[in-house]
Design a protein around this motif. Sequence first.
Motif, PDB file in Angstrom:
ATOM      1  N   LEU A 140       0.768  18.960  24.296  1.00 41.77           N
ATOM      2  CA  LEU A 140       1.048  18.109  23.153  1.00 41.77           C
ATOM      3  C   LEU A 140       0.798  16.650  23.541  1.00 41.77           C
ATOM      4  N   ARG A 141       0.223  15.899  22.622  1.00 36.37           N
ATOM      5  CA  ARG A 141      -0.070  14.482  22.870  1.00 36.37           C
ATOM      6  C   ARG A 141       0.940  13.610  22.123  1.00 36.37           C
ATOM      7  N   ILE A 142       1.489  12.636  22.828  1.00 38.56           N
ATOM      8  CA  ILE A 142       2.445  11.698  22.235  1.00 38.56           C
ATOM      9  C   ILE A 142       1.720  10.373  22.041  1.00 38.56           C
ATOM     10  N   SER A 143       1.754   9.858  20.810  1.00 37.77           N
ATOM     11  CA  SER A 143       1.116   8.585  20.490  1.00 37.77           C
ATOM     12  C   SER A 143       2.094   7.720  19.717  1.00 37.77           C
ATOM     13  N   CYS A 144       1.757   6.459  19.632  1.00 36.98           N
ATOM     14  CA  CYS A 144       2.580   5.521  18.892  1.00 36.98           C
ATOM     15  C   CYS A 144       1.668   4.650  18.034  1.00 36.98           C
ATOM     16  N   CYS A 145       1.974   4.566  16.757  1.00 41.16           N
ATOM     17  CA  CYS A 145       1.224   3.722  15.833  1.00 41.16           C
ATOM     18  C   CYS A 145       2.042   2.456  15.607  1.00 41.16           C
ATOM     19  N   GLY A 146       1.370   1.322  15.667  1.00 37.91           N
ATOM     20  CA  GLY A 146       2.080   0.068  15.469  1.00 37.91           C
ATOM     21  C   GLY A 146       1.144  -1.054  15.077  1.00 37.91           C
ATOM     22  N   ALA A 147       1.716  -2.215  14.898  1.00 36.57           N
ATOM     23  CA  ALA A 147       0.957  -3.399  14.517  1.00 36.57           C
ATOM     24  C   ALA A 147       0.724  -4.264  15.749  1.00 36.57           C
ATOM     25  N   VAL A 148      -0.473  -4.784  15.856  1.00 34.32           N
ATOM     26  CA  VAL A 148      -0.858  -5.636  16.976  1.00 34.32           C
ATOM     27  C   VAL A 148      -1.194  -7.020  16.442  1.00 34.32           C
ATOM     28  N   GLY A 149      -0.744  -8.024  17.150  1.00 35.10           N
ATOM     29  CA  GLY A 149      -1.067  -9.399  16.788  1.00 35.10           C
ATOM     30  C   GLY A 149      -0.797 -10.308  17.963  1.00 35.10           C
ATOM     31  N   TYR A 150      -1.350 -11.492  17.906  1.00 34.22           N
ATOM     32  CA  TYR A 150      -1.134 -12.472  18.963  1.00 34.22           C
ATOM     33  C   TYR A 150       0.065 -13.335  18.621  1.00 34.22           C
ATOM     34  N   HIS A 151       0.815 -13.721  19.650  1.00 32.78           N
ATOM     35  CA  HIS A 151       1.963 -14.607  19.459  1.00 32.78           C
ATOM     36  C   HIS A 151       1.504 -15.877  18.753  1.00 32.78           C
ATOM     37  N   GLY A 152       2.278 -16.311  17.783  1.00 35.14           N
ATOM     38  CA  GLY A 152       1.980 -17.548  17.083  1.00 35.14           C
ATOM     39  C   GLY A 152       1.106 -17.378  15.858  1.00 35.14           C
ATOM     40  N   ASP A 162       0.107 -15.469  12.184  1.00 31.52           N
ATOM     41  CA  ASP A 162       0.763 -14.837  11.052  1.00 31.52           C
ATOM     42  C   ASP A 162       0.584 -13.320  11.134  1.00 31.52           C
ATOM     43  N   ASP A 163       1.589 -12.574  10.645  1.00 33.27           N
ATOM     44  CA  ASP A 163       1.505 -11.110  10.646  1.00 33.27           C
ATOM     45  C   ASP A 163       0.305 -10.606   9.852  1.00 33.27           C
ATOM     46  N   ALA A 164      -0.165 -11.376   8.873  1.00 31.19           N
ATOM     47  CA  ALA A 164      -1.315 -10.967   8.073  1.00 31.19           C
ATOM     48  C   ALA A 164      -2.583 -10.898   8.923  1.00 31.19           C
ATOM     49  N   ASP A 165      -2.595 -11.623  10.052  1.00 30.24           N
ATOM     50  CA  ASP A 165      -3.761 -11.610  10.935  1.00 30.24           C
ATOM     51  C   ASP A 165      -3.726 -10.434  11.910  1.00 30.24           C
ATOM     52  N   GLY A 166      -2.670  -9.651  11.879  1.00 28.99           N
ATOM     53  CA  GLY A 166      -2.538  -8.513  12.782  1.00 28.99           C
ATOM     54  C   GLY A 166      -3.329  -7.313  12.283  1.00 28.99           C
ATOM     55  N   PHE A 167      -3.334  -6.258  13.084  1.00 29.81           N
ATOM     56  CA  PHE A 167      -4.045  -5.035  12.735  1.00 29.81           C
ATOM     57  C   PHE A 167      -3.283  -3.850  13.325  1.00 29.81           C
ATOM     58  N   ASP A 168      -3.535  -2.675  12.767  1.00 31.40           N
ATOM     59  CA  ASP A 168      -2.868  -1.459  13.251  1.00 31.40           C
ATOM     60  C   ASP A 168      -3.607  -0.904  14.457  1.00 31.40           C
ATOM     61  N   ARG A 169      -2.847  -0.298  15.360  1.00 32.47           N
ATOM     62  CA  ARG A 169      -3.439   0.274  16.575  1.00 32.47           C
ATOM     63  C   ARG A 169      -2.630   1.475  16.993  1.00 32.47           C
ATOM     64  N   MET A 170      -3.286   2.448  17.588  1.00 31.97           N
ATOM     65  CA  MET A 170      -2.643   3.649  18.103  1.00 31.97           C
ATOM     66  C   MET A 170      -2.647   3.558  19.624  1.00 31.97           C
TER      67      MET A 170
END
Length: 185
Positions: free
Chosen positions: A32-44, A46-54
């Motif tokens: 079984l493979r364990i993964s995590c989906c989340g949002a990636v962004g650089y400090h400083g 805006d969250d709108a500039d982030g993107f999803d990553r697994m």
Amino acid sequence: MTLSRQAGLIPIGEIVAREVLPRLRHAQKLPLRISCCGAVGYHGLDDADGFDRMAVIGECPSPKDAMMIANRRVAHGDIRIDTDDTLRFRPRIVIIQDRDLGLVLAGEIRAGIVIWQQPVASDTEARRVVTEASRLRSIAFSASGRGDAASTRDHRARASLLEARLVDPYWRETAADLLRLPRAA
């Protein structure tokens, strides 16, 4: 002359069908493979500039072991996608999948713990979940067209949580058993 079956003897075909074949099928779905989906962004930024990553966390031989590893990694904040300290990863959902990428179990990450989602109980319930998740994704698409990043992100996250219940039919009973609370003696 007719041969009678002696009590207690089980035909080999029945043994193979009842005991051997299910074990072989189960073994083919591992690890079984364990993964995590989340949002990636650089400090400083805006969250709108982030993107999803697994992010892949690891592999395990059983759903129970996978849950324990996921719980431990989330509790320790030990999920990273890069060595770059300016890149921030905010995990949202832990996903456990079999070798065929069938969903075994998934859970929302909140306040350093995994809140495992109860799997759908039937195909009918799965269809209702898919319909609702599609509706939420449609609303997110409309919000994206208006430039409303917060609403887009919120509706996509709600759709993802619903989809976390869409456990592969092969794993539904196992997942439900794992999530069942221990009964008081």
